[in-house]
Write an enzyme that holds these catalytic residues in place. Structure first.
Site, PDB file in Angstrom:
ATOM      1  N   ASP A 154      26.438  40.864  32.142  1.00  0.00           N
ATOM      2  CA  ASP A 154      27.400  40.275  31.492  1.00  0.00           C
ATOM      3  C   ASP A 154      27.396  40.732  30.047  1.00  0.00           C
ATOM      4  O   ASP A 154      27.050  41.814  29.522  1.00  0.00           O
ATOM      5  CB  ASP A 154      27.209  38.776  31.751  1.00  0.00           C
ATOM      6  CG  ASP A 154      28.680  38.064  31.587  1.00  0.00           C
ATOM      7  OD1 ASP A 154      29.245  38.237  30.832  1.00  0.00           O
ATOM      8  OD2 ASP A 154      29.091  37.399  32.640  1.00  0.00           O
ATOM      9  N   HIS A 225      31.032  34.650  27.066  1.00  0.00           N
ATOM     10  CA  HIS A 225      31.200  34.755  28.556  1.00  0.00           C
ATOM     11  C   HIS A 225      30.034  34.889  29.363  1.00  0.00           C
ATOM     12  O   HIS A 225      29.650  34.288  30.085  1.00  0.00           O
ATOM     13  CB  HIS A 225      32.096  36.226  28.769  1.00  0.00           C
ATOM     14  CG  HIS A 225      32.498  36.244  30.228  1.00  0.00           C
ATOM     15  ND1 HIS A 225      32.016  37.023  31.191  1.00  0.00           N
ATOM     16  CD2 HIS A 225      33.690  35.873  30.663  1.00  0.00           C
ATOM     17  CE1 HIS A 225      32.288  36.868  32.440  1.00  0.00           C
ATOM     18  NE2 HIS A 225      33.536  36.455  32.192  1.00  0.00           N
ATOM     19  N   SER A 562      35.219  34.778  37.157  1.00  0.00           N
ATOM     20  CA  SER A 562      33.906  34.955  36.400  1.00  0.00           C
ATOM     21  C   SER A 562      32.948  33.540  36.588  1.00  0.00           C
ATOM     22  O   SER A 562      31.980  33.766  36.330  1.00  0.00           O
ATOM     23  CB  SER A 562      34.322  35.305  34.926  1.00  0.00           C
ATOM     24  OG  SER A 562      34.655  36.623  34.803  1.00  0.00           O
TER      25      SER A 562
END
Ligand SMILES: *[C@@H]1O[C@H](CO)[C@@H](O)[C@H](O)[C@H]1NC(C)=O
Ligand SMILES: *[C@@H]1O[C@H](CO)[C@@H](O)[C@H](O)[C@H]1NC(C)=O
Ligand SMILES: *[C@@H]1O[C@H](CO)[C@@H](O)[C@H](O)[C@H]1NC(C)=O
Ligand SMILES: *[C@@H]1O[C@H](CO)[C@@H](O)[C@H](O)[C@H]1NC(C)=O
Ligand SMILES: *[C@@H]1O[C@H](CO)[C@@H](O)[C@H](O)[C@H]1NC(C)=O
Ligand SMILES: *[C@@H]1O[C@H](CO)[C@@H](O)[C@H](O)[C@H]1NC(C)=O
Ligand SMILES: *[C@@H]1O[C@H](CO)[C@@H](O)[C@H](O)[C@H]1NC(C)=O
Ligand SMILES: *[C@@H]1O[C@H](CO)[C@@H](O)[C@H](O)[C@H]1NC(C)=O
Ligand SMILES: *[C@@H]1O[C@H](CO)[C@@H](O)[C@H](O)[C@H]1NC(C)=O
Ligand SMILES: *[C@@H]1O[C@H](CO)[C@@H](O)[C@H](O)[C@H]1NC(C)=O
Length: 772
Positions: A154, A225, A562
């Site tokens: 990520d 994220h 996600s």
């Protein structure tokens, strides 16, 4: 990318850089050359041996380039541990030449991929509404994932987050062979919770001519994220968390006692792509070596042939080593055939809602009131404000099409000042619309859905008072503004509402099947919460990731597949802790066959426009973690089955031998339909076909009887229709005959279900059929 989190300013920075240093893109392109498996067992090798492998890569490429020295300059990754191959900058003709060599499985461009929060665990039954964890919860049974190592690929990790504090954690598990590569970031640190971190940027750098500066030499998450997804899968229980006062409670990961590791492969976007194939493969090769148990991969690209796809290749090598890989399906819904991550050896996850809302009401001057959602921190004074449609507030230079969406540079401050602006959803990020409105001097924003997004409303941390309303309510507001001389409105401050119904329903953004690469394999496999999920965040940027957003928060609400993907990764961590010897396929089967297709009103799960959703949205259904720990039976798959599957897809024995130490013999009669998958998909049924499956008993001895809900126009018969299991580990084969009813076939996809039950367990598989 988490849905509401645009990285526009990153894109802008890169564009600016490219203006100053033209040309940005070199003539020579970067490629991955994939050679299959190594003949060595990496556990027994030393770095000297790994160097020898790298030398062999130099030599191999040197035979095309004329010298090993030139090859050495061109290769920027040599994959030496599990994945055999290298990444190099090459001329197109040379790449094409290499692709013809018999030792080469594929040569593909180093393409970019896109990144695709904690009431959700209560919604799934792991705790009750008071946060009390019943003894029957998989959390108690699986000791909260203690001893398990969960990693993600990520944007890195924010190590200071409380989700990754090591308070109360003992020594690092001895099986861990990873490292904490701080790069050039002295402030970065690992601990007994966050046990490893690495970063991979050479594939990214190969796409730019400007060298990367020191800000790229770190596994630190400057975007949010990666911290969000990692903490959802394996973050600690952190009490007293909220987003601007809403969603107050304890943030937690699915496996809160697991150790976590971060493999940073995603960087500020280049033309919208953030994570590059060469880096993704390097991260998989390292993670497999380091000893992770679960890999959570919330990124993906456009669907491509399996051996041209770094996620498919990397996870194949991971699965061979017993590592469970979980991937997001993508955020390109609600159209059909939009899902990415389509190989059978990982779990592909769609996104749906949970039973929590953050209502923020839009009150119009005529007293009509509409329930929207928001996580705005700012409040309006207690009075009505003029409300204006964005198209009525546009600059002369802007088109109606851009203005209605409140795009950058479309709103006229003279017309907007002091008013609430009415914007339509689509194209630019939802939080960006709010920022544009605020920059133009608006006091508030009403964000209305378009027709395709229907009822899917998302609570975002807008920079101004705002409310996101559904399509039908949006039409009413537009109508009121159209028909009033001086329209006025008010937006109430958000609150938190629990136990809302119906839940779940599918998110409109969640990518859908059918599988565009292998139509016989249903994708996505499962759905999990992915709308307004609260989890850890970066403190390098504000919660909207807009340059202008100076707020800093430790936990943020984000939406996307996600976010649903790491929910499954956390649950996989629990199952791995309970069943250390199960294959990744058995764990996936347990999750799929125990899923539900009903919502909390006991009605079929709906889509975002209130029609019944199908397996193309949710695969086997919504995950039920407590049921997954006792599936009764599983559909298991061995590595050899995958080889036969690849043969059936058309890869030949020469190619398959690149995965084994000796020659490989393809099972001549293997049909893709017979891969022992927990769902059955026949994409082109003419007349009839017989599909075989094998069930393995992982519970008590028992007699299972099959029950079938036939897809419309199709007759299904199962032989035998009773299976008796006398002991654990026993396997039984059965056949499913699918037959088109004369004159009844619809020629579009139809859906049914097959359920094996002993009265206690319900082993459910979706049936997906299209007659030709
Ligand atoms: C794989 O990638 C290469 C190089 O980009 C391309 O030439 C080839 O057509 C691709 N193969 C498939 C099957 O998509
Ligand atoms: C590194 O480069 C990025 C973008 O290219 C820039 O935004 C950043 O300020 C630079 N950082 C340093 C420390 O030079
Ligand atoms: C709206 O409701 C308020 C309070 O209930 C009332 O005073 C007002 O007259 C109503 N306005 C309209 C237009 O109905
Ligand atoms: C939109 O939301 C409202 C609540 O404000 C609800 O009454 C209505 O049913 C929703 N529209 C549709 C089409 O479901
Ligand atoms: C709007 O676009 C301009 C360039 O067109 C850019 O300089 C500016 O930063 C953008 N503003 C926002 C808030 O995105
Ligand atoms: C509002 O007016 C615009 C034109 O200004 C029109 O396109 C739109 O359909 C109207 N909407 C409603 C709901 O009346
Ligand atoms: C919901 O399903 C209906 C019927 O299949 C379809 O027409 C509609 O586009 C779907 N909406 C969404 C948001 O998925
Ligand atoms: C196997 O497939 C490769 C790639 O398509 C081809 O070059 C090779 O000739 C094939 N080998 C055999 C034995 O068919
Ligand atoms: C191969 O499959 C066909 C149809 O599925 C079957 O009729 C045949 O007996 C099989 N042959 C062998 C050698 O297993
Ligand atoms: C169905 O499609 C598969 C590939 O998707 C193909 O191999 C098979 O021959 C087709 N069967 C029929 C009956 O068309």
């Amino acid at each position: 990318m988490g849905l509401p989190i645009p990285t526009l300013h990153f894109l802008l920075q890169i564009l600016l850089v490219s203006l100053l240093h033209t040309p940005t893109f070199a003539e020579i392109k970067s490629y991955v050359v994939y050679l299959g498996s190594h003949s060595h067992d990496s556990e027994e090798l030393s770095s000297v041996d790994f160097n020898r492998v790298t030398d062999s890569h130099y030599e191999f490429l040197g035979s095309f380039l004329g010298s090993s020295k030139t090859a050495k300059e061109s290769i920027f990754y040599s994959y030496t541990r599990h994945i055999n191959g290298f990444a190099a900058t090459l001329e197109e003709e040379v790449a094409a030449e290499i692709a013809k060599h018999p030792k080469v499985l594929s040569v593909f461009e180093n393409n970019g991929r896109k990144l695709h929060t904690t009431h959700s665990w209560g919604f799934m039954g792991l705790e009750d509404s008071y946060g009390v964890i019943p003894s029957s919860s998989i959390w108690n049974k699986a000791r909260f994932g203690d001893g398990i190592i969960i990693a993600n690929l990520d944007t890195g990790v924010w190590p200071e987050s409380k989700s990754f504090s090591d308070e109360g954690f003992g020594p690092i598990p001895s099986k861990w062979r990873g490292i904490c590569d701080k790069g050039r970031d002295p402030s970065f640190h690992c601990n007994r919770k966050l046990i490893g971190a690495r970063y991979f940027n050479k594939g990214y750098a190969s796409r730019l001519t400007v060298p990367l500066n020191s800000s790229f030499e770190t596994p630190r998450d400057n975007e949010g994220h990666g911290s969000h997804t990692l903490s959802t899968a394996g973050g600690n229980m952190v009490p007293g968390v909220s987003v601007f006062g809403q969603g107050y409670g304890t943030a937690k990961g699915g496996s809160p006692k697991a150790r976590v590791a971060s493999y940073k492969v995603c960087w500020p976007p280049i033309n919208g792509d953030e994570c590059f194939d060469a880096d993704i493969l390097a991260a998989f090769d390292a993670a497999i070596h380091d000893g992770v148990d679960v890999l959570s991969v919330s990124l993906g690209g456009s669907a491509s042939n399996l051996f041209n796809d770094s996620v498919a290749i990397g996870s194949f090598h991971a699965a061979k080593k017993g590592i469970v890989v979980v991937c997001s399906a993508g955020n390109s819904g609600p159209n059909d055939a939009t899902a990415s991550n389509l190989a059978p050896w990982y779990i592909t996850v769609g996104a749906s809602t949970m039973d929590r809302e953050f209502p923020s009401y839009v009150v119009l001057g005529n007293n009509l009131t509409f329930k929207g959602e928001s996580l705005s921190a700012a409040r309006l004074a207690d009075k009505f404000y003029p409300i204006i449609k964005a198209t009525d507030a546009k600059l002369a230079s802007a088109t109606n099409e851009d203005a209605v969406l409140c795009q950058n540079g479309t709103l006229d401050p003279k017309k907007v000042k002091g008013k609430i602006v009415l914007c339509l959803r689509g194209i630019n990020a939802r939080v960006d619309k709010g920022e544009q409105a605020l920059l133009a001097g608006a006091v508030g924003m009403v964000l209305a859905n378009d027709k395709t997004t229907g009822n899917e409303i998302i609570a975002d941390p807008h920079v101004l008072p705002a409310s996101h309303i559904n399509f039908s309510d949006g039409v009413e507001v537009f109508h009121y503004v159209n028909s009033s001389k001086s329209p006025v409105a008010y937006i109430t401050h958000p609150t938190t509402k629990l136990h809302t119904k119906p839940a779940p329903f599918m998110a409109a953004f969640s990518s859908k099947g059918p599988n565009t690469i292998i139509p016989e394999i249903l994708k996505p496999d499962i759905t999990a919460p992915g709308v307004s999920v609260i989890a850890a965040y970066t403190e390098a940027e504000g919660p909207t990731n807009q340059e202008f957003d100076n707020r800093r928060i430790q936990f943020n609400s984000v939406s996307g597949t996600s976010m649903s993907c790491p929910h499954i990764s956390g649950i996989v961590g629990l199952l791995r802790s309970l069943y250390p010897s199960w294959t990744p396929a058995a764990i996936k089967s347990a999750i799929m066959t125990t899923a539900t297709t009903l919502d909390n009103k006991a009605e079929p799960i709906m889509n975002a426009t209130k029609s019944q959703a199908t397996p193309f949205s949710y695969g086997a259904g919504h995950v039920q973690p407590n049921s997954a720990m006792d599936p009764g039976l599983v559909y298991d798959i061995t590595t050899n089955d995958y080889f036969n599957f690849l043969c059936a897809l058309g890869y030949n024995e020469t190619q398959m031998s690149l995965f084994s130490k000796g020659p490989y013999k393809c099972h001549k009669n293997f049909s893709i339909l017979n891969l022992n998958y927990p769902s059955i998909t026949v994409p082109n049924l003419s007349g009839s076909v017989t599909v075989t499956r094998t069930l393995k008993n992982v519970g008590a001895p028992g007699t299972y009887i099959v029950h079938v809900q036939s897809p419309s126009g199709i007759t299904i018969s199962v032989k035998p229709n009773i299976l008796e299991f006398k002991k654990v580990g026993e396997e039984k084969r059965f056949e499913v005959k699918l037959k088109v009813k004369k004159g009844k076939a619809t020629k579009s996809y139809v859906f049914g279900k097959m359920i094996w039950s002993d009265g206690k367990h319900y082993v459910k598989s979706p049936l997906v059929v299209k007659a030709v």
